[in-house]
Design an enzyme around this catalytic site. Structure first.
Site, PDB file in Angstrom:
ATOM      1  N   TYR A 137      23.843  36.789  34.110  1.00 54.37           N
ATOM      2  CA  TYR A 137      24.888  36.501  35.088  1.00 54.37           C
ATOM      3  C   TYR A 137      25.955  35.588  34.489  1.00 54.37           C
ATOM      4  O   TYR A 137      27.153  35.841  34.618  1.00 54.37           O
ATOM      5  CB  TYR A 137      24.261  35.859  36.324  1.00 54.37           C
ATOM      6  CG  TYR A 137      25.237  35.620  37.455  1.00 54.37           C
ATOM      7  CD1 TYR A 137      25.706  36.691  38.215  1.00 54.37           C
ATOM      8  CD2 TYR A 137      25.681  34.342  37.765  1.00 54.37           C
ATOM      9  CE1 TYR A 137      26.603  36.481  39.259  1.00 54.37           C
ATOM     10  CE2 TYR A 137      26.575  34.125  38.804  1.00 54.37           C
ATOM     11  CZ  TYR A 137      27.029  35.198  39.540  1.00 54.37           C
ATOM     12  OH  TYR A 137      27.922  34.994  40.571  1.00 54.37           O
ATOM     13  N   SER A 155      32.803  33.025  39.061  1.00 52.77           N
ATOM     14  CA  SER A 155      31.779  32.085  39.523  1.00 52.77           C
ATOM     15  C   SER A 155      31.909  30.812  38.705  1.00 52.77           C
ATOM     16  O   SER A 155      32.482  30.825  37.597  1.00 52.77           O
ATOM     17  CB  SER A 155      30.379  32.687  39.327  1.00 52.77           C
ATOM     18  OG  SER A 155      29.360  31.713  39.465  1.00 52.77           O
TER      19      SER A 155
END
Length: 255
Positions: A155, A142
């Site tokens: 995350y 990501s």
């Protein structure tokens, strides 16, 4: 033309969203695709639509946080197809919270799925790849693996680990014929995002907020991430390893 003719691929988290798009893209490029997901019905739905279009696919349930299950999945792919040429570690989970509001259980869950899952499956398929001196492992990371993200402590931590794992694996495996890369998407318009938008009083305004950080002022469609995965899986990327390929519509360009 990029193809995956006669390649055997395993894609995790392929019941919907990015994973389903990668499975479809690989199948259309000629690969036999093993479609795995924690939700077996979702995996079978993805597989069913591709079978109906004449593609070679198989569905299986897989909890990537379970190392024994990852080993079993790798064995199943080997038994069914003889080998695994391409592994896409797409399965992942998210969490909203800061270092102060993220509990140990939350952090542990993201670490097990987002970091240990790719580690487990990579270890499971690597012996065969090393024996054949050929393979491509692709982690879906990501932009949160490249920069800080507000209120995404667990995350961001996990995706930074995925980027680091990619680079470390690439260095260790550089002369073996096995390439290791990751993709760092920006925001992607998946069914999960659509469901989230419906929870807001003004979905159009919240969508604008999600899209605005991108230079292109929109989110990616899942097939746009799948195209990047197809490149990394193919021989067209024969000199690409250790890369964190950013596919973010310019999100990080101005950061």
């Amino acid at each position: 033309m990029i193809t995956l003719d006669d390649r055997i691929a395993l894609v995790t988290g392929a019941g919907s969203g990015i994973g389903a798009a990668i499975a479809a893209c690989f199948a259309q490029a000629g690969a036999f695709v093993h479609i795995s997901d924690l939700d077996e019905a979702a995996a079978e739905a993805t597989a069913g639509s591709l079978r109906a279009a004449g593609h070679r696919v198989e569905a299986l349930r897989l909890d990537v946080a379970d190392e024994a299950a990852c080993l079993a999945a790798a064995r199943r792919v080997e038994e069914r197809s003889g080998r695994c040429d391409v592994l896409v570690n797409n399965a992942g989970v998210g969490h909203v919270g800061t270092v102060l509001t993220t509990g140990t259980d939350d952090l542990d869950r993201l670490w097990k799925v987002n970091v240990l899952g790719p580690r487990h499956l990579s270890r499971a398929v690597l012996p065969g790849m090393l024996e054949r001196r050929r393979g491509s492992i692709i982690h879906i990371a990501s932009i949160a693996g490249l920069m800080g993200m507000e209120a995404r402590f667990a995350y961001t931590l996990s995706k930074h680990a995925v980027v680091g794992m990619t680079r470390s694996m690439a260095m260790d495996l550089g002369t073996t014929g096995v390439r290791v890369n990751c993709i760092c998407p920006g925001r992607v318009r998946t069914p999960f995002v659509d469901a989230m938008l419906r929870q807001y009083a003004d979905p159009a305004e919240y969508l604008r907020q999600l899209e605005s950080p991108h230079a292109m002022k929109r989110m990616a469609a899942p097939p746009e991430i799948a195209s990047a995965a197809l490149f990394l899986a193919s021989d067209a990327a024969s000199f690409v390893t250790g890369s964190a390929l950013t596919v973010d519509g310019g999100y990080t360009a101005g950061k």
